[in-house]
Structures are given as structure tokens and as C-alpha cells.
Scaffold this motif. Structure first.
Motif, PDB file in Angstrom:
ATOM      1  N   ARG A  86      45.188  -8.033 -24.227  1.00  0.00           N
ATOM      2  CA  ARG A  86      44.222  -7.229 -23.336  1.00  0.00           C
ATOM      3  C   ARG A  86      43.635  -6.224 -24.191  1.00  0.00           C
ATOM      4  O   ARG A  86      42.381  -5.840 -24.069  1.00  0.00           O
ATOM      5  N   ALA A  87      44.306  -5.733 -25.355  1.00  0.00           N
ATOM      6  CA  ALA A  87      43.739  -4.678 -26.199  1.00  0.00           C
ATOM      7  C   ALA A  87      42.710  -5.474 -27.137  1.00  0.00           C
ATOM      8  O   ALA A  87      41.568  -4.721 -27.159  1.00  0.00           O
ATOM      9  N   THR A  88      42.962  -6.493 -27.514  1.00  0.00           N
ATOM     10  CA  THR A  88      41.833  -7.206 -28.318  1.00  0.00           C
ATOM     11  C   THR A  88      40.890  -7.337 -27.328  1.00  0.00           C
ATOM     12  O   THR A  88      39.420  -7.484 -27.928  1.00  0.00           O
ATOM     13  N   ALA A  89      40.917  -8.125 -26.012  1.00  0.00           N
ATOM     14  CA  ALA A  89      39.807  -8.124 -25.304  1.00  0.00           C
ATOM     15  C   ALA A  89      38.976  -7.024 -24.923  1.00  0.00           C
ATOM     16  O   ALA A  89      37.566  -6.896 -24.874  1.00  0.00           O
ATOM     17  N   ARG A  90      39.537  -5.881 -24.734  1.00  0.00           N
ATOM     18  CA  ARG A  90      38.779  -4.673 -24.660  1.00  0.00           C
ATOM     19  C   ARG A  90      38.272  -4.233 -25.587  1.00  0.00           C
ATOM     20  O   ARG A  90      36.843  -3.645 -25.713  1.00  0.00           O
ATOM     21  N   ALA A  91      38.773  -4.321 -26.787  1.00  0.00           N
ATOM     22  CA  ALA A  91      37.950  -3.966 -28.190  1.00  0.00           C
ATOM     23  C   ALA A  91      36.549  -4.786 -28.317  1.00  0.00           C
ATOM     24  O   ALA A  91      35.735  -4.459 -28.598  1.00  0.00           O
ATOM     25  N   ALA A  92      36.813  -6.246 -28.164  1.00  0.00           N
ATOM     26  CA  ALA A  92      35.804  -6.869 -28.409  1.00  0.00           C
ATOM     27  C   ALA A  92      34.480  -6.662 -27.356  1.00  0.00           C
ATOM     28  O   ALA A  92      33.349  -6.840 -27.866  1.00  0.00           O
ATOM     29  N   ALA A  93      35.145  -6.360 -26.027  1.00  0.00           N
ATOM     30  CA  ALA A  93      34.007  -6.238 -25.199  1.00  0.00           C
ATOM     31  C   ALA A  93      33.256  -4.952 -25.277  1.00  0.00           C
ATOM     32  O   ALA A  93      32.188  -4.914 -25.542  1.00  0.00           O
ATOM     33  N   ALA A  94      34.075  -4.231 -25.823  1.00  0.00           N
ATOM     34  CA  ALA A  94      33.560  -2.571 -25.978  1.00  0.00           C
ATOM     35  C   ALA A  94      32.455  -2.614 -27.102  1.00  0.00           C
ATOM     36  O   ALA A  94      31.489  -1.889 -27.295  1.00  0.00           O
ATOM     37  N   GLU A  95      32.835  -3.352 -28.178  1.00  0.00           N
ATOM     38  CA  GLU A  95      31.778  -3.536 -29.244  1.00  0.00           C
ATOM     39  C   GLU A  95      30.669  -4.759 -29.173  1.00  0.00           C
ATOM     40  O   GLU A  95      30.075  -5.015 -29.872  1.00  0.00           O
ATOM     41  N   GLY A  96      30.783  -5.301 -28.111  1.00  0.00           N
ATOM     42  CA  GLY A  96      29.779  -6.367 -27.653  1.00  0.00           C
ATOM     43  C   GLY A  96      29.935  -7.711 -28.410  1.00  0.00           C
ATOM     44  O   GLY A  96      29.121  -8.362 -28.521  1.00  0.00           O
ATOM     45  N   ALA A  97      31.255  -7.861 -28.920  1.00  0.00           N
ATOM     46  CA  ALA A  97      31.489  -9.303 -29.523  1.00  0.00           C
ATOM     47  C   ALA A  97      31.959 -10.162 -28.482  1.00  0.00           C
ATOM     48  O   ALA A  97      32.727 -10.102 -27.641  1.00  0.00           O
ATOM     49  N   VAL A  98      31.871 -11.351 -28.809  1.00  0.00           N
ATOM     50  CA  VAL A  98      32.626 -12.426 -28.141  1.00  0.00           C
ATOM     51  C   VAL A  98      34.063 -12.554 -28.667  1.00  0.00           C
ATOM     52  O   VAL A  98      34.478 -12.413 -29.710  1.00  0.00           O
ATOM     53  N   LEU A  99      34.869 -12.745 -27.590  1.00  0.00           N
ATOM     54  CA  LEU A  99      36.441 -12.936 -27.786  1.00  0.00           C
ATOM     55  C   LEU A  99      36.748 -14.273 -27.626  1.00  0.00           C
ATOM     56  O   LEU A  99      36.490 -14.922 -26.530  1.00  0.00           O
ATOM     57  N   VAL A 100      37.312 -15.193 -28.506  1.00  0.00           N
ATOM     58  CA  VAL A 100      37.826 -16.235 -28.108  1.00  0.00           C
ATOM     59  C   VAL A 100      39.285 -15.996 -27.902  1.00  0.00           C
ATOM     60  O   VAL A 100      40.073 -15.835 -28.915  1.00  0.00           O
ATOM     61  N   THR A 101      39.703 -16.366 -26.793  1.00  0.00           N
ATOM     62  CA  THR A 101      41.230 -16.390 -26.560  1.00  0.00           C
ATOM     63  C   THR A 101      41.899 -17.906 -26.299  1.00  0.00           C
ATOM     64  O   THR A 101      40.566 -18.675 -26.407  1.00  0.00           O
ATOM     65  N   GLY A 102      42.901 -18.119 -26.201  1.00  0.00           N
ATOM     66  CA  GLY A 102      43.098 -19.486 -26.278  1.00  0.00           C
ATOM     67  C   GLY A 102      44.501 -20.025 -25.689  1.00  0.00           C
ATOM     68  O   GLY A 102      45.376 -19.254 -25.004  1.00  0.00           O
ATOM     69  N   THR A 103      44.610 -21.474 -25.870  1.00  0.00           N
ATOM     70  CA  THR A 103      45.900 -21.961 -25.416  1.00  0.00           C
ATOM     71  C   THR A 103      47.286 -21.100 -25.677  1.00  0.00           C
ATOM     72  O   THR A 103      48.180 -21.049 -25.232  1.00  0.00           O
ATOM     73  N   ALA A 104      47.096 -20.614 -26.950  1.00  0.00           N
ATOM     74  CA  ALA A 104      48.458 -20.091 -27.588  1.00  0.00           C
ATOM     75  C   ALA A 104      48.433 -18.310 -27.451  1.00  0.00           C
ATOM     76  O   ALA A 104      49.339 -17.627 -27.982  1.00  0.00           O
ATOM     77  N   ALA A 105      47.756 -17.986 -26.475  1.00  0.00           N
ATOM     78  CA  ALA A 105      47.651 -16.544 -26.190  1.00  0.00           C
ATOM     79  C   ALA A 105      48.969 -16.341 -25.241  1.00  0.00           C
ATOM     80  O   ALA A 105      49.787 -16.974 -24.448  1.00  0.00           O
ATOM     81  N   THR A 106      49.559 -14.994 -25.578  1.00  0.00           N
ATOM     82  CA  THR A 106      50.634 -14.506 -24.823  1.00  0.00           C
ATOM     83  C   THR A 106      50.445 -13.837 -23.700  1.00  0.00           C
ATOM     84  O   THR A 106      51.046 -13.004 -22.958  1.00  0.00           O
ATOM     85  N   THR A 107      48.870 -13.815 -23.238  1.00  0.00           N
ATOM     86  CA  THR A 107      48.495 -13.237 -22.025  1.00  0.00           C
ATOM     87  C   THR A 107      47.669 -14.277 -21.486  1.00  0.00           C
ATOM     88  O   THR A 107      46.645 -15.018 -21.849  1.00  0.00           O
ATOM     89  N   ALA A 108      47.671 -14.295 -20.020  1.00  0.00           N
ATOM     90  CA  ALA A 108      47.136 -15.392 -19.301  1.00  0.00           C
ATOM     91  C   ALA A 108      45.579 -15.116 -19.278  1.00  0.00           C
ATOM     92  O   ALA A 108      45.166 -14.066 -19.200  1.00  0.00           O
ATOM     93  N   VAL A 109      44.673 -16.210 -19.447  1.00  0.00           N
ATOM     94  CA  VAL A 109      43.240 -16.101 -19.553  1.00  0.00           C
ATOM     95  C   VAL A 109      42.572 -14.990 -18.389  1.00  0.00           C
ATOM     96  O   VAL A 109      42.051 -14.367 -18.897  1.00  0.00           O
ATOM     97  N   ALA A 110      43.229 -15.196 -17.431  1.00  0.00           N
ATOM     98  CA  ALA A 110      42.836 -14.305 -16.157  1.00  0.00           C
ATOM     99  C   ALA A 110      42.714 -12.873 -16.380  1.00  0.00           C
ATOM    100  O   ALA A 110      41.857 -12.140 -16.300  1.00  0.00           O
ATOM    101  N   ASP A 111      44.128 -12.650 -17.056  1.00  0.00           N
ATOM    102  CA  ASP A 111      44.157 -11.042 -17.294  1.00  0.00           C
ATOM    103  C   ASP A 111      43.457 -10.684 -18.669  1.00  0.00           C
ATOM    104  O   ASP A 111      42.993  -9.518 -18.796  1.00  0.00           O
ATOM    105  N   VAL A 112      42.952 -11.629 -19.509  1.00  0.00           N
ATOM    106  CA  VAL A 112      42.188 -11.191 -20.653  1.00  0.00           C
ATOM    107  C   VAL A 112      40.991 -11.010 -20.248  1.00  0.00           C
ATOM    108  O   VAL A 112      40.363  -9.847 -20.688  1.00  0.00           O
ATOM    109  N   VAL A 113      40.529 -11.968 -19.420  1.00  0.00           N
ATOM    110  CA  VAL A 113      39.071 -11.599 -19.062  1.00  0.00           C
ATOM    111  C   VAL A 113      38.860 -10.288 -18.033  1.00  0.00           C
ATOM    112  O   VAL A 113      38.003  -9.581 -18.061  1.00  0.00           O
ATOM    113  N   ALA A 114      40.063  -9.913 -17.273  1.00  0.00           N
ATOM    114  CA  ALA A 114      39.906  -8.716 -16.465  1.00  0.00           C
ATOM    115  C   ALA A 114      39.939  -7.510 -17.300  1.00  0.00           C
ATOM    116  O   ALA A 114      39.376  -6.532 -17.291  1.00  0.00           O
TER     117      ALA A 114
END
Ligand SMILES: Cc1cc2nc3c(=O)[nH]c(=O)nc-3n(C[C@H](O)[C@H](O)[C@H](O)COP(=O)(O)O)c2cc1C
Ligand SMILES: CC(C)CC(=O)C(=O)O
Length: 355
Positions: A86-114
């Protein structure tokens, strides 16, 4: 400045987790080679053709972004910082960068996008996928990514088998500790009930499986882990929306070339039909410029983002992205460029060689 963040990450992390991130396959020749390769390239600036205002924007599958730096998929963020993906996702979004999350994430993809949507109105989250030999498992993962709102898929093709990470084998780090799971695998057909790291890898996967994936989804699909130009051509012919030149940060084969050394031939083979991305060894803005001059549309960063996360959570990832993008813009100015495409092939030379 980033050196200090990296040192802080090293101090903060459990040494076993530090080794998991820093390490690679075999004798880690490729880990060292990816970074070392950039030391052999130099940029040959053009003069009296620059601009006060530079445009570093790039069109990527499912996303136009302000700068050509993408957060590459890396596993297990919650293990490395309580803020996790979630922290990585917020950071990437705030900096306008694409975040690639994936199969081995320890957070569900829906929560990452949220989380990304909390930080920016128009974030871009892509989903990295290991193809499963059972088509229905792959399809279930794809549907999760689609439902979550990912705008592209990244299929990693350099992992027919697990890489042998020397440090992890030495440290006995072969699975996530209790309390952590590869959340996107939870409840999928064939996955163990606790959802632990049942990351699919199979040497029997083929281009046919890629073809099936492309039929399964209307999302753009980038193929990650291409080094041979002939494979880049096949990927494009199958309908890939992008090709990612990568040796998995030296974590799969320890006998492959540095990723950036494979880039020119892949870019020639792709010939502008789809964007080519490069990851592996990008540590400073001038590395970004070299990669773009050699034919990349954008670059991915793996370890730098993880070090930022481990050291300072969301703020650390933001600092890494901001620093790289700022250094890149400064390098572009020093090269007399106004936009990314001004970085031409003839502006990169091998140090010590004339042209
Ligand atoms: C700790 C770690 C975990 C990774 N996990 C994945 C993964 O789950 N899927 C994947 O396709 N690549 C994975 N990679 C590879 C990265 O996406 C990327 O190719 C690599 O880190 C680029 O090199 P760099 O670390 O020098 O930037 C991982 C890399 C690291 C360092
Ligand atoms: C869990 C692993 C498959 C993640 C990975 O790709 C890596 O550690 O390089």
C-alpha cells in the motif's frame, strides 16, 4: 542522497530479508554486471539545442506518465516494511509513476489499487503475472487484476524454474514466515488453503500459453524477461503490447548478459512497433538516459524502490522516484534534449572507444 537511503535500508532490515532483496543467482555476477554495465557507457551531449521547458512524458500501455520510470514488480513488501505494497502504491501514484504489483505481493491487488487511488486521481497499476500451467489458475489471477482496475498485465517469462538465490539458500529463506501470504494466490484453484507462496513456475510453458493469455483478456500485455531479439520479435507477433528487457535483476540465470547490453538488439528487432522497457541496474538519472538513448521507452527500478520502502516507507519510495526523475531531467538538459526521443542512439558511446 540515495546512497543514504540504501544504507538506512540495510541497517533497518533483518539481514535475511536484506539478503533476499540484494542477492541474486549463483555468484551474483549478473547482479553486479547489470550495474557495472552502465559504468561502461558514456553520454555524448548535443549542444545549443535544449530548452528551459522539457517534456519527459511517455506513452505506455494503459498509461501516459510524466516520466519514464516505472516501479518494477518486487515481491513481499509487507515483509520489508509494515506499510507494505500500500505504501509503495501510494508513493508511485503520488509521483505519477506506474506501479507494477504482482503475483507475489503480500497485499491483494484490489487493496493495492485502492491505496494508489487514495494518493492520486489517475494512478496506473499494472499486474505482473507468472503463468500457471493450469489455465484456470492464470485466468482467476487475470480476473482479479482486471476487477481491481489494473490497466495492463506484465507476464514474466524468464522464470521457467525458480532462480537459485545463493544467499537465501544459505540463510534458509525459502518461504514467507507465518502471518504473510502471497495474497493474490489466496483461494485460487489448487492453492493451499493458507495461501502461502505457491508461486507458479513451469518449464513446460510456451508461446501457446502467451497466446491463450492474450485471448483471455482485453488488457494490454507486456512480456517481461526478454533478452534475445528473436524472442522480442515473436512476442510482438503474438500481440504483446510491450517488451521488457530484463534478466530479473540477476536472480534467475547467473550466465546472461547485463540487461542493458541486450537492449539495442531487442530495440532493433521491435523496430518501434511497441514500447521496449528495460530493467536491471538503473541507479541514477544518467542510467535512465543511457537506456532511453539505446532504445528504451522507459525503465523499471526494482531494488532502489525496495530500499526506499524499507528505509522510510511511502516517503522513501517517493524520494527514490523523485530523485531518479529529477536526475534524469537534469541529464536530459545537459544532453541538449527537450524530450525523451531527443536521446538518440549516436549519443551513447562505450567509454574509451572512439566512434
Ligand atoms: C526482491 C525482489 C523481488 C522480485 N520479485 C519479482 C517478482 O515477483 N516478479 C518479477 O517479475 N520480477 C521480480 N523481481 C525482478 C524485478 O522486477 C526487476 O526485474 C529487477 O529487480 C530489476 O533489477 P534492479 O533491482 O537492479 O532494478 C524481483 C526483484 C527483487 C530485487
Ligand atoms: C517469490 C518470487 C517468485 C519472487 C521473485 O521473482 C524474486 O524473488 O525474484
Amino acid at each position: 542522497m540515495l546512497r543514504a537511503l540504501y544504507d538506512a535500508a540495510r541497517k533497518t532490515l533483518d539481514p535475511v530479508h536484506y539478503d533476499y532483496v540484494a542477492g541474486g543467482a549463483g555468484e551474483e555476477r549478473v547482479v553486479a554486471g547489470n550495474e557495472g554495465a552502465f559504468d561502461r557507457y558514456a553520454l555524448l551531449p548535443r549542444v545549443l539545442c535544449g530548452s528551459e521547458v522539457r517534456d519527459t512524458a511517455v506513452d505506455l500501455p494503459g498509461a501516459r506518465r510524466a516520466a519514464p520510470v516505472v516501479v518494477a514488480p518486487t515481491a513481499f513488501h509487507r515483509l520489508l516494511h509494515p506499510g507494505g505494497e500500500r505504501a509503495t502504491a501510494r508513493a508511485a501514484a503520488a509521483e505519477g509513476a506506474v506501479l507494477v504489483t504482482g503475483t507475489a505481493a503480500t497485499t491483494a491487488v484490489a487493496d493495492v489499487v485502492a491505496a494508489a487511488r487514495e494518493a492520486a486521481a489517475d494512478p496506473a497499476v499494472w499486474f505482473q503475472l507468472y503463468l500457471h500451467p493450469r489455465r484456470e489458475v492464470t485466468e482467476a489471477l487475470v480476473r482479479r487484476a482486471e476487477r481491481a482496475g489494473c490497466t495492463a498485465l506484465v507476464v514474466t517469462v524468464d522464470s521457467p524454474v525458480f532462480g537459485r538465490h545463493t544467499r537465501d539458500l544459505r540463510n534458509g529463506f525459502t518461504d514467507l514466515p507465518p502471518g504473510y501470504a502471497a495474497e493474490n494466490m489466496r483461494g485460487l484453484p489448487g492453492a493451499p488453503p493458507d495461501g502461502l507462496t505457491d508461486i507458479p513456475m513451469s518449464p513446460s510453458l510456451s508461446w501457446r500459453d502467451l497466446g491463450e493469455l492474450l485471448h483471455m483478456t482485453s488488457l494490454p500485455v507486456l512480456v517481461k524477461g526478454v533478452l534475445h531479439p528473436a524472442d522480442a520479435t515473436v512476442a510482438v507477433e503474438h500481440g504483446a503490447a510491450g517488451v521488457i528487457v530484463s534478466n530479473h535483476g540477476g536472480r534467475q540465470s547467473d550466465a546472461v548478459p547485463a540487461a542493458v547490453d541486450c537492449l539495442p538488439a531487442v530495440a532493433r528487432a521491435v523496430a518501434g512497433r511497441v514500447p521496449v522497457l528495460l530493467d536491471g541496474g538503473i541507479r541514477r538519472g544518467s542510467d535512465v538516459a543511457v537506456a532511453l538513448a539505446l532504445g528504451a521507452a522507459a525503465v523499471g527500478v526494482g531494488r532502489p524502490a525496495v530500499w526506499g520502502l524499507a528505509a522510510e516507507g511511502e516517503a522513501g519510495v517517493r524520494a527514490v522516484l523523485r530523485t531518479l526523475c529529477d536526475e534524469y531531467d537534469h541529464t536530459l538538459a545537459l544532453c541538449g534534449g527537450r524530450r525523451n526521443t531527443d536521446l538518440a542512439r549516436d549519443m551513447v558511446v562505450r567509454k574509451g572507444e572512439t566512434w
